[in-house]
Design a protein around this motif. Sequence first.
Motif, PDB file in Angstrom:
ATOM      1  N   ARG A 200      52.571  56.383 -52.509  1.00 30.68           N
ATOM      2  CA  ARG A 200      51.912  57.261 -52.466  1.00 30.68           C
ATOM      3  C   ARG A 200      51.616  58.036 -53.847  1.00 30.68           C
ATOM      4  NH1 ARG A 200      54.378  62.166 -49.962  1.00 30.68           N
ATOM      5  NH2 ARG A 200      56.032  61.033 -49.448  1.00 30.68           N
ATOM      6  N   TRP A 201      52.667  57.956 -54.720  1.00 29.37           N
ATOM      7  CA  TRP A 201      52.521  58.387 -56.139  1.00 29.37           C
ATOM      8  C   TRP A 201      51.407  57.659 -56.796  1.00 29.37           C
ATOM      9  CZ3 TRP A 201      53.776  55.726 -60.821  1.00 29.37           C
ATOM     10  CH2 TRP A 201      53.674  56.555 -61.900  1.00 29.37           C
ATOM     11  N   MET A 202      51.411  56.299 -56.729  1.00 27.87           N
ATOM     12  CA  MET A 202      50.306  55.321 -57.190  1.00 27.87           C
ATOM     13  C   MET A 202      49.085  55.622 -56.855  1.00 27.87           C
ATOM     14  SD  MET A 202      51.070  53.098 -59.722  1.00 27.87           S
ATOM     15  CE  MET A 202      49.723  52.698 -60.469  1.00 27.87           C
ATOM     16  N   GLU A 203      48.786  56.246 -55.592  1.00 24.26           N
ATOM     17  CA  GLU A 203      47.604  56.399 -54.969  1.00 24.26           C
ATOM     18  C   GLU A 203      46.875  57.634 -55.686  1.00 24.26           C
ATOM     19  OE1 GLU A 203      47.492  57.144 -50.747  1.00 24.26           O
ATOM     20  OE2 GLU A 203      48.092  55.113 -50.463  1.00 24.26           O
ATOM     21  N   MET A 204      48.040  58.694 -56.059  1.00 25.07           N
ATOM     22  CA  MET A 204      47.605  59.835 -56.533  1.00 25.07           C
ATOM     23  C   MET A 204      47.251  59.527 -58.220  1.00 25.07           C
ATOM     24  SD  MET A 204      50.758  61.983 -55.229  1.00 25.07           S
ATOM     25  CE  MET A 204      50.837  63.538 -56.368  1.00 25.07           C
ATOM     26  N   VAL A 205      48.076  58.631 -58.655  1.00 19.11           N
ATOM     27  CA  VAL A 205      47.649  58.139 -59.858  1.00 19.11           C
ATOM     28  C   VAL A 205      46.177  57.659 -60.486  1.00 19.11           C
ATOM     29  CG1 VAL A 205      48.438  56.744 -61.913  1.00 19.11           C
ATOM     30  CG2 VAL A 205      50.014  58.117 -60.734  1.00 19.11           C
ATOM     31  N   CYS A 206      45.950  56.622 -59.229  1.00 18.18           N
ATOM     32  CA  CYS A 206      44.748  55.585 -59.261  1.00 18.18           C
ATOM     33  C   CYS A 206      43.509  56.963 -59.071  1.00 18.18           C
ATOM     34  CB  CYS A 206      44.809  54.869 -58.192  1.00 18.18           C
ATOM     35  SG  CYS A 206      46.046  53.344 -58.803  1.00 18.18           S
ATOM     36  N   GLU A 207      43.700  57.642 -57.967  1.00 19.78           N
ATOM     37  CA  GLU A 207      42.717  58.781 -57.531  1.00 19.78           C
ATOM     38  C   GLU A 207      42.008  59.184 -58.617  1.00 19.78           C
ATOM     39  OE1 GLU A 207      43.986  61.772 -54.442  1.00 19.78           O
ATOM     40  OE2 GLU A 207      44.096  59.833 -53.366  1.00 19.78           O
ATOM     41  N   ARG A 208      43.093  59.709 -59.643  1.00 21.79           N
ATOM     42  CA  ARG A 208      42.625  60.415 -60.566  1.00 21.79           C
ATOM     43  C   ARG A 208      42.112  59.635 -62.081  1.00 21.79           C
ATOM     44  NH1 ARG A 208      46.856  65.439 -60.810  1.00 21.79           N
ATOM     45  NH2 ARG A 208      45.496  66.358 -62.150  1.00 21.79           N
ATOM     46  N   GLY A 209      42.411  58.109 -61.780  1.00 19.84           N
ATOM     47  CA  GLY A 209      41.784  57.258 -62.856  1.00 19.84           C
ATOM     48  C   GLY A 209      43.083  57.148 -63.878  1.00 19.84           C
TER      49      GLY A 209
END
Lengths: 308, 110, 222
Positions: A200-209
Motif C-alpha cells: 500500500r505504501w509503495m502504491e502511494m509512492v508510485c502514484e506520486r511518481g
Amino acid sequence: MKTNSRIEKILGQGGFVVTSECGPPRGADSEVVRKKGELLRGVVDAVNVTDNQTAVVRMSSLAACAILKGMGLEPILQMVCRDRNRIALQSDILGAAALGINNVLCLSGDHQKFGDHPQGKNVYDIDSIQLIQTVCRMRDEGRFLGGEEIKGKPLMFVGAAENPFADPFEIRAARLGKKMKAGCEFIQTQCIYNMERFSRWMEMVCERGFHEKCAVLAGVTPFKTAGMANYMKKNVPGMDVPDEMIERMKGVPKEKQAEEGIKICVEQIQQLREIPGVRGIHIMAIEWEAKVEEIVKAAGLFPRPEIE
Amino acid sequence: MRLSYPSNVKVVKLPCTGRVDVLLILRAFESGVDGVYVAGCMEGECHFLRGNLRARRRVEYVKGLLEEVGLGGGRVEMFNMSASQGQRFAQFAREMTERIRLLGPSPVRK
Amino acid sequence: MIVGNRKDFKEILEKLGPRRRVLVLGCNECVTVCGVGGEREVGVLASELRLFWKKEGETFEVREHTLERQCDCEYIDQIRGFADEYDVILSMACGAGVQYVSEAYKTKLVLPAVNTTFLGVTIEQGVWSERCQGCGACILDMTAGVCPIARCAKSLLNGPCGGSSGGKCEIDNETDCAWQLIVDRLKESGQMERYEEILPVKDWRSGREGGPRKRVREDLKL
C-alpha cells in the motif's frame, strides 16, 4: 552519473540492487570488520556500515567503511544526526569522499535512551532530511551549509532510510517525497514483514511518481528464531510483524527455525521483487552475515552484475 | 453506644478530610505526636465528592516525607469509615495505637 | 511557566553540611504555581528540616520566607535586614532566582533546593508538561502550533522519525509524538499541503548555542 557509486551505476543501467549491512564491532579489532566483509564479498553490490546503531558505541562507521573499501568492497556510510553537529557531519563527508567512499545514508538515529550511554546529550543540530540537502549541496553546488566554497567536491550517492510501518501512515509516502525533494537518490526501508502494508505504501509512492527519482530498496531481516520474531514485534520501535509470521516460526522445531527464517526471507524477497517500483533489496542479517550469500543465491539474485 | 477507644488519641475535627493538608500533618509531628491518622468517610461517599480521595493521596505524600526525614511512613495512615460505624472508629483507634506503640515514641520528642 | 522538581531531601541535607541556621526562601511566581517552591513548599521543606534535626537532637534555626519574585532585585532586597542571621539561604526558586539571590548576597552561601526542568503548561491540577525551549526564533507558525524542538525527543524539524508509533514517541509510550500532533493539527486546520515543505536548517545563534542571551529595551530603562 554523478558519482562513482556502484549502486548508482547498477540503478542507472536499470539493474536490481542488492545491499546488505555490516555492524562494526564494539572494539578496535579490524579483523571483525574484515571477516564480515569477506562473507559479503561478491555477494552484494554494496554494504551499509551502521553508525553506532541503537545508540551503542561501536567502531566508527567511517573507519569500518575505510577497511571495507580497502578490501575492494563498496561501502555505504551510514550517518546519524544524533552524535554530530553540522561541522562534524560535513567534515566526515569530506573525509569519507577522500577515502573513496561513494555512498552515504542519512539518518536521524535512534534516541540515545536505547543505547549504552543514556546519560549522554544528543545533538540533532540538523535532521536527516536536512543532512540529505547538505550532502547534495556539497556535491552539486560545491558549497558548505555555511555558504563557503568547497575545494574538491565530495561525490556521494545520497540515500536515506524510510519506515513504511511507522505512524502516521498517511504521511509516510509524503515523507519519502520530502526526502526525494531534498535530493535523496535511494531509500532503504525498515525490515518489511507486513507485505500488504508495504504494498500500500509503495502504491502511494508510485502514484506520486517518487519512485522514478528515488530508488526504493526493500529491507528484509531473516528471523533466527521464533523468539527473535516475537522480540522484534514487541520491542523494536516501528516494527510491524504479522502474527501469522510468528506462528509460522513457532510451528517448526527449534533446531529448524533458522532454516525456516531463511526460507521466509527468500519468499519475501521474491514477493518484493514483484511489487512495482521496488529497485532492489537490502538484507539486514543482524549478526548473521554468513547467511547473506545463501539468501541471495536462493532468491535468484546471484551472481551480481559486473560493473566497470 | 459508649464504645471506648484509647485515651491517647486526640481528635482534631475537620469539616471534611479534604481539608487535611500536608503541612497540617507535618506540624502535628513537629509538635511531638507519635503518629497521625486520618479518619475519612467511605470512598465514594464523600459529601464533597472527592475530599477523602484527596486526603488519601496527601497521606501517601506525607508517608514519603516522613521516610525522607527518618521518622518512617508507618506513623501516618488513612482509614475510611462511615459516620454510623462507631465500632470501626474504635477498632482503627486501637489498631493505630498498637502500631505506634510498636514503633515507639517519635524520635522528634527526645 | 518555569517548572521544576524539588531536590531529594537527602541531597539538600548533604549540601547543607554542618550548617544549621537556614533561611528557606520561596518564590511567589512560577514555582508556586507548579507546586515546587512557593510558600507551602517552603513550609514543607522547613518542617522536614526541623523534624530531621529535632530527631538528631541538634540545635538549629530554620526561617521560612517567600518573596514575590527572586528574579527582581527589589524583592531580593527585602531580606537584607535578616539574611545575615543565617549561614545559608536555601532558595526554592528556579535557577534564575537562585543565581540572582546569590548575586545580591555575595558573602552568603546560596543553595538550590529545586531542579529547574522546563518551560511548560499545566495539563491538569498537579500535572505539567514541557512546551518551549526558548530557542529564540519561534517556528510555531510553520508547525501548526506544536513545537518540535521542545516536544520531539530528537528536535526534528522534518519529522516524524521511524520510531513514531500509535501517536507515541519511541522513547516511551507515555510521550506523545510531536510530529503526530503536528500532522493531526495540520489536518484539522486543512493545511496538510504544508507538510510537504522542508523546514530549513535552523540558525541556532538565537538560542543558547549563541552564548548567554540578554535583552535590552532602551525605552523602558530609567
